[in-house]
Scaffold this motif. Structure first.
Motif, PDB file in Angstrom:
ATOM      1  N   GLY A  15      48.505  45.693  37.345  1.00 12.16           N
ATOM      2  CA  GLY A  15      47.646  44.857  38.177  1.00 12.16           C
ATOM      3  C   GLY A  15      48.130  43.426  38.234  1.00 12.16           C
ATOM      4  O   GLY A  15      49.328  43.158  38.144  1.00 12.16           O
ATOM      5  N   PHE A  16      47.160  42.510  38.368  1.00 11.98           N
ATOM      6  CA  PHE A  16      47.474  41.089  38.547  1.00 11.98           C
ATOM      7  C   PHE A  16      46.647  40.229  37.596  1.00 11.98           C
ATOM      8  O   PHE A  16      45.541  40.587  37.201  1.00 11.98           O
ATOM      9  CB  PHE A  16      47.179  40.656  39.986  1.00 11.98           C
ATOM     10  N   ARG A  17      47.187  39.057  37.302  1.00 14.78           N
ATOM     11  CA  ARG A  17      46.520  38.100  36.418  1.00 14.78           C
ATOM     12  C   ARG A  17      45.264  37.545  37.077  1.00 14.78           C
ATOM     13  O   ARG A  17      45.225  37.295  38.279  1.00 14.78           O
ATOM     14  CB  ARG A  17      47.454  36.939  36.098  1.00 14.78           C
ATOM     15  N   ILE A  18      44.227  37.372  36.260  1.00 12.65           N
ATOM     16  CA  ILE A  18      43.029  36.648  36.695  1.00 12.65           C
ATOM     17  C   ILE A  18      43.291  35.182  36.381  1.00 12.65           C
ATOM     18  O   ILE A  18      43.436  34.799  35.220  1.00 12.65           O
ATOM     19  CB  ILE A  18      41.768  37.150  35.976  1.00 12.65           C
ATOM     20  N   VAL A  41      33.495  39.059  31.867  1.00 15.41           N
ATOM     21  CA  VAL A  41      34.929  38.955  32.180  1.00 15.41           C
ATOM     22  C   VAL A  41      35.390  37.507  32.014  1.00 15.41           C
ATOM     23  O   VAL A  41      34.702  36.569  32.401  1.00 15.41           O
ATOM     24  CB  VAL A  41      35.210  39.452  33.612  1.00 15.41           C
ATOM     25  N   ASN A  42      36.577  37.349  31.414  1.00 13.25           N
ATOM     26  CA  ASN A  42      37.204  36.029  31.326  1.00 13.25           C
ATOM     27  C   ASN A  42      38.681  36.170  31.670  1.00 13.25           C
ATOM     28  O   ASN A  42      39.237  37.267  31.647  1.00 13.25           O
ATOM     29  CB  ASN A  42      36.987  35.397  29.943  1.00 13.25           C
ATOM     30  N   ALA A  43      39.316  35.064  31.981  1.00 16.50           N
ATOM     31  CA  ALA A  43      40.699  35.080  32.453  1.00 16.50           C
ATOM     32  C   ALA A  43      41.703  35.356  31.333  1.00 16.50           C
ATOM     33  O   ALA A  43      42.822  35.770  31.607  1.00 16.50           O
ATOM     34  CB  ALA A  43      41.030  33.757  33.131  1.00 16.50           C
ATOM     35  N   TYR A  47      42.632  41.616  33.147  1.00 19.23           N
ATOM     36  CA  TYR A  47      43.444  41.495  34.359  1.00 19.23           C
ATOM     37  C   TYR A  47      42.817  42.378  35.417  1.00 19.23           C
ATOM     38  O   TYR A  47      41.946  43.197  35.123  1.00 19.23           O
ATOM     39  CB  TYR A  47      44.919  41.836  34.108  1.00 19.23           C
ATOM     40  N   TYR A  48      43.223  42.203  36.673  1.00 15.85           N
ATOM     41  CA  TYR A  48      42.651  42.969  37.778  1.00 15.85           C
ATOM     42  C   TYR A  48      43.613  44.072  38.191  1.00 15.85           C
ATOM     43  O   TYR A  48      44.785  43.822  38.448  1.00 15.85           O
ATOM     44  CB  TYR A  48      42.367  42.060  38.971  1.00 15.85           C
ATOM     45  N   SER A  49      43.100  45.308  38.255  1.00 21.03           N
ATOM     46  CA  SER A  49      43.886  46.453  38.698  1.00 21.03           C
ATOM     47  C   SER A  49      43.433  46.856  40.091  1.00 21.03           C
ATOM     48  O   SER A  49      42.342  47.403  40.245  1.00 21.03           O
ATOM     49  CB  SER A  49      43.700  47.629  37.733  1.00 21.03           C
ATOM     50  N   PRO A  50      44.234  46.595  41.125  1.00 24.47           N
ATOM     51  CA  PRO A  50      43.825  46.966  42.483  1.00 24.47           C
ATOM     52  C   PRO A  50      43.736  48.478  42.678  1.00 24.47           C
ATOM     53  O   PRO A  50      42.933  48.954  43.473  1.00 24.47           O
ATOM     54  CB  PRO A  50      44.879  46.342  43.389  1.00 24.47           C
ATOM     55  N   VAL A  55      38.408  45.194  36.965  1.00 26.87           N
ATOM     56  CA  VAL A  55      39.094  44.442  35.925  1.00 26.87           C
ATOM     57  C   VAL A  55      39.306  45.352  34.731  1.00 26.87           C
ATOM     58  O   VAL A  55      38.543  46.279  34.490  1.00 26.87           O
ATOM     59  CB  VAL A  55      38.320  43.167  35.516  1.00 26.87           C
ATOM     60  N   VAL A  56      40.366  45.090  34.005  1.00 25.22           N
ATOM     61  CA  VAL A  56      40.773  45.955  32.897  1.00 25.22           C
ATOM     62  C   VAL A  56      41.137  45.076  31.708  1.00 25.22           C
ATOM     63  O   VAL A  56      41.696  44.001  31.878  1.00 25.22           O
ATOM     64  CB  VAL A  56      42.003  46.800  33.315  1.00 25.22           C
ATOM     65  N   ILE A  57      40.819  45.560  30.510  1.00 21.70           N
ATOM     66  CA  ILE A  57      41.285  44.892  29.292  1.00 21.70           C
ATOM     67  C   ILE A  57      42.631  45.510  28.937  1.00 21.70           C
ATOM     68  O   ILE A  57      42.724  46.735  28.805  1.00 21.70           O
ATOM     69  CB  ILE A  57      40.305  45.091  28.124  1.00 21.70           C
ATOM     70  N   PRO A  58      43.692  44.710  28.827  1.00 18.50           N
ATOM     71  CA  PRO A  58      45.001  45.290  28.485  1.00 18.50           C
ATOM     72  C   PRO A  58      44.972  45.966  27.117  1.00 18.50           C
ATOM     73  O   PRO A  58      44.254  45.544  26.221  1.00 18.50           O
ATOM     74  CB  PRO A  58      45.941  44.092  28.459  1.00 18.50           C
ATOM     75  N   LYS A  59      45.775  47.004  26.988  1.00 19.58           N
ATOM     76  CA  LYS A  59      45.934  47.653  25.690  1.00 19.58           C
ATOM     77  C   LYS A  59      46.719  46.710  24.784  1.00 19.58           C
ATOM     78  O   LYS A  59      47.701  46.109  25.225  1.00 19.58           O
ATOM     79  CB  LYS A  59      46.696  48.964  25.852  1.00 19.58           C
TER      80      LYS A  59
END
Length: 76
Positions: A15-18, A41-43, A47-50, A55-59
């Motif tokens: 995805g992309f950075r918030i 959600v915080n930056a 991150y955002y997965s289109p 929004v997703v929390i990275p592993k």
């Protein structure tokens, strides 16, 4: 709900950075765009997965286990 500013020029995983999370969206230049997100959600942690449309929390990336070699034998 809050608004997350998505930066498609900064890929992260799938995805992309918030870039920013705020209560109210404001005009931004393309290719940046806004998506509605949950209040928690915080930056820094998401991150955002289109493809998921969310929004997703990275592993977490864990370091490889340490290898100290074979254990010393007793009596040496």
């Amino acid at each position: 709900m809050k608004q997350a500013l998505i930066s498609p020029l900064e890929p992260i995983e799938d995805g992309f950075r918030i870039a920013e999370v705020t209560d109210v969206a404001f005009p931004v230049a393309q290719p940046l765009y806004w998506v509605e997100v949950a209040d928690e959600v915080n930056a820094n942690d998401f991150y955002y997965s289109p493809t998921a449309g969310a929004v997703v929390i990275p592993k977490p990336v864990l370091p490889p286990p340490l290898d100290f070699g074979p254990a010393p034998s007793e009596g040496t």
